[in-house]
Design an enzyme around this catalytic site. Structure first.
Site, PDB file in Angstrom:
ATOM      1  N   GLY A  10      55.445 -43.049  38.320  1.00 19.19           N
ATOM      2  CA  GLY A  10      56.534 -42.368  39.015  1.00 19.19           C
ATOM      3  C   GLY A  10      56.712 -40.934  38.570  1.00 19.19           C
ATOM      4  O   GLY A  10      55.938 -40.400  37.766  1.00 19.19           O
ATOM      5  N   GLN A  11      57.746 -40.294  39.111  1.00 14.02           N
ATOM      6  CA  GLN A  11      58.003 -38.886  38.775  1.00 14.02           C
ATOM      7  C   GLN A  11      58.182 -38.690  37.275  1.00 14.02           C
ATOM      8  O   GLN A  11      57.480 -37.897  36.645  1.00 14.02           O
ATOM      9  CB  GLN A  11      59.264 -38.394  39.489  1.00 14.02           C
ATOM     10  CG  GLN A  11      59.140 -38.208  40.980  1.00 14.02           C
ATOM     11  CD  GLN A  11      60.323 -37.454  41.559  1.00 14.02           C
ATOM     12  OE1 GLN A  11      60.256 -36.230  41.712  1.00 14.02           O
ATOM     13  NE2 GLN A  11      61.385 -38.148  41.873  1.00 14.02           N
ATOM     14  N   ASP A  36      55.519 -56.861  36.158  1.00 18.21           N
ATOM     15  CA  ASP A  36      56.431 -57.015  37.299  1.00 18.21           C
ATOM     16  C   ASP A  36      57.840 -57.223  36.763  1.00 18.21           C
ATOM     17  O   ASP A  36      58.163 -58.283  36.217  1.00 18.21           O
ATOM     18  CB  ASP A  36      56.000 -58.203  38.146  1.00 18.21           C
ATOM     19  CG  ASP A  36      56.848 -58.374  39.397  1.00 18.21           C
ATOM     20  OD1 ASP A  36      57.817 -57.604  39.571  1.00 18.21           O
ATOM     21  OD2 ASP A  36      56.556 -59.290  40.186  1.00 18.21           O
ATOM     22  N   ALA A  60      62.126 -48.432  38.180  1.00 15.21           N
ATOM     23  CA  ALA A  60      63.369 -48.815  38.848  1.00 15.21           C
ATOM     24  C   ALA A  60      63.145 -48.905  40.349  1.00 15.21           C
ATOM     25  O   ALA A  60      62.224 -48.276  40.895  1.00 15.21           O
ATOM     26  CB  ALA A  60      64.473 -47.792  38.564  1.00 15.21           C
ATOM     27  N   THR A 101      71.020 -43.329  35.371  1.00 16.46           N
ATOM     28  CA  THR A 101      71.301 -42.372  36.445  1.00 16.46           C
ATOM     29  C   THR A 101      72.744 -41.892  36.430  1.00 16.46           C
ATOM     30  O   THR A 101      73.638 -42.587  35.925  1.00 16.46           O
ATOM     31  CB  THR A 101      71.012 -43.037  37.813  1.00 16.46           C
ATOM     32  OG1 THR A 101      71.421 -42.183  38.882  1.00 16.46           O
ATOM     33  CG2 THR A 101      71.768 -44.349  37.946  1.00 16.46           C
ATOM     34  N   TYR A 127      73.146 -49.386  44.190  1.00 17.43           N
ATOM     35  CA  TYR A 127      72.139 -48.843  43.278  1.00 17.43           C
ATOM     36  C   TYR A 127      72.777 -48.450  41.949  1.00 17.43           C
ATOM     37  O   TYR A 127      72.292 -48.824  40.872  1.00 17.43           O
ATOM     38  CB  TYR A 127      71.450 -47.634  43.910  1.00 17.43           C
ATOM     39  CG  TYR A 127      70.651 -46.821  42.919  1.00 17.43           C
ATOM     40  CD1 TYR A 127      69.525 -47.357  42.299  1.00 17.43           C
ATOM     41  CD2 TYR A 127      71.032 -45.525  42.581  1.00 17.43           C
ATOM     42  CE1 TYR A 127      68.801 -46.621  41.376  1.00 17.43           C
ATOM     43  CE2 TYR A 127      70.311 -44.781  41.665  1.00 17.43           C
ATOM     44  CZ  TYR A 127      69.201 -45.340  41.060  1.00 17.43           C
ATOM     45  OH  TYR A 127      68.488 -44.602  40.140  1.00 17.43           O
TER      46      TYR A 127
END
Length: 289
Positions: A10-11, A36, A60, A101, A127
């Site tokens: 990911g980023q 997983d 995520a 986040t 989320y």
């Protein structure tokens, strides 16, 4: 230090792997094929069988709209999986960094100052709730657990679950249409994943104490003003028009204010650059300037 990075494609995970390689740190990356996060038993087996001194969970489910319609997968991946990793790290005496986040906030619509780590979370969508669940379970597992809350990230690899990132979208649509309509009544702290990756390594290298940290670039800006800065700095000839969140169709609510105060983390790793500097570095890396 031997590092294990989940969500390595990911980023943030990709930038963390690159930063570790640049510093000569042994790092093993893992994605869904290897681990997983929806399968707690398989995840625990993988973590237990892998040698590492610090585990950083960048993985995520992040599609806010899809999660709002069906939160169960996110509660497993963003929530319960964090507990599995934290417990496994505690059992072997390893450090655990759970990436979270700014969306754990948002309930205080009257807020006008950056949020600190001790401010009460109040997510306004599923989320954010799933990520807060992960924070809470990881903290309850015991051991050396640190939570790094990032915000509005942009990285060279883009967000697989969202199909790119906000910076690239503004540049692409601005060039195609010459006009952008962007929400002006939501304020956050744009954050470069290249900087966040370096911050995580600096924190681990300096032995930062366990706890919750706001790992965002310095400053607060609306999505509208962020978009204006992007097109101006990238030399895109596009008009940027403000719209309200109410005018933008969305299943999930977004925080009206989720700007983060990063002084606690700065006390460990040193001064943190502003989002403007981080944006300039990103644009240069992507050769937009």
């Amino acid at each position: 230090m031997r590092l294990l990075v989940l969500g390595a494609a990911g980023q943030l995970g990709g930038d963390l792997m690159a930063a570790a390689a640049g510093r000569g740190i042994a790092a093993q990356g893992a994605g869904r094929a290897e681990a997983d996060l929806a399968d707690a038993a398989a995840l625990r087996g993988f973590v237990d069988a892998t040698p590492f001194d610090a585990l950083v969970n960048c993985a995520a489910l992040v599609n806010t709209e899809a999660i709002e319609g069906d939160p169960a997968p996110a509660l497993a991946v963003n929530g319960r999986a964090a507990a599995v990793m934290a417990e496994a790290c505690a059992a072997r005496g390893a450090r655990f960094v759970q990436v979270s986040t700014d969306y754990v906030f948002g309930g205080d619509a009257t807020r006008r100052t950056p949020l600190v780590e001790t401010d009460p979370p109040a997510p306004v969508n599923a989320y954010g709730l799933s990520k807060l669940y992960g924070e809470t379970l990881a903290g309850l597992a015991g051991g050396d657990v640190s939570v790094f809350r990032v915000a509005s990230v942009f990285g060279v690899r883009g967000a697989g679950g969202k199909g790119g990132n906000f910076v690239e979208t503004m540049i692409r649509v601005g060039r195609e249409r010459g006009r952008l309509s962007v929400v002006a009544d939501q304020v956050m702290s744009p954050t470069s994943t290249a900087w966040a990756a370096a911050a995580i390594l600096a924190f681990l290298d300096r032995g930062g104490p366990p706890g919750v940290y706001h790992a965002a670039n310095t400053g607060a800006v609306s999505w509208f003003d962020f978009a204006r800065a992007i097109v101006a700095r990238a030399g895109v000839a596009a008009e940027v028009a403000p719209v309200s969140a109410a005018e933008w169709p969305s299943v999930a609510r977004r925080p009206a204010w989720s700007a983060l105060d990063n002084r606690k983390l700065a006390g460990v790793i040193g001064p943190i650059p502003g989002w403007e500097e981080a944006l300039d570095d990103y644009l240069a890396a992507k050769r937009h300037v």
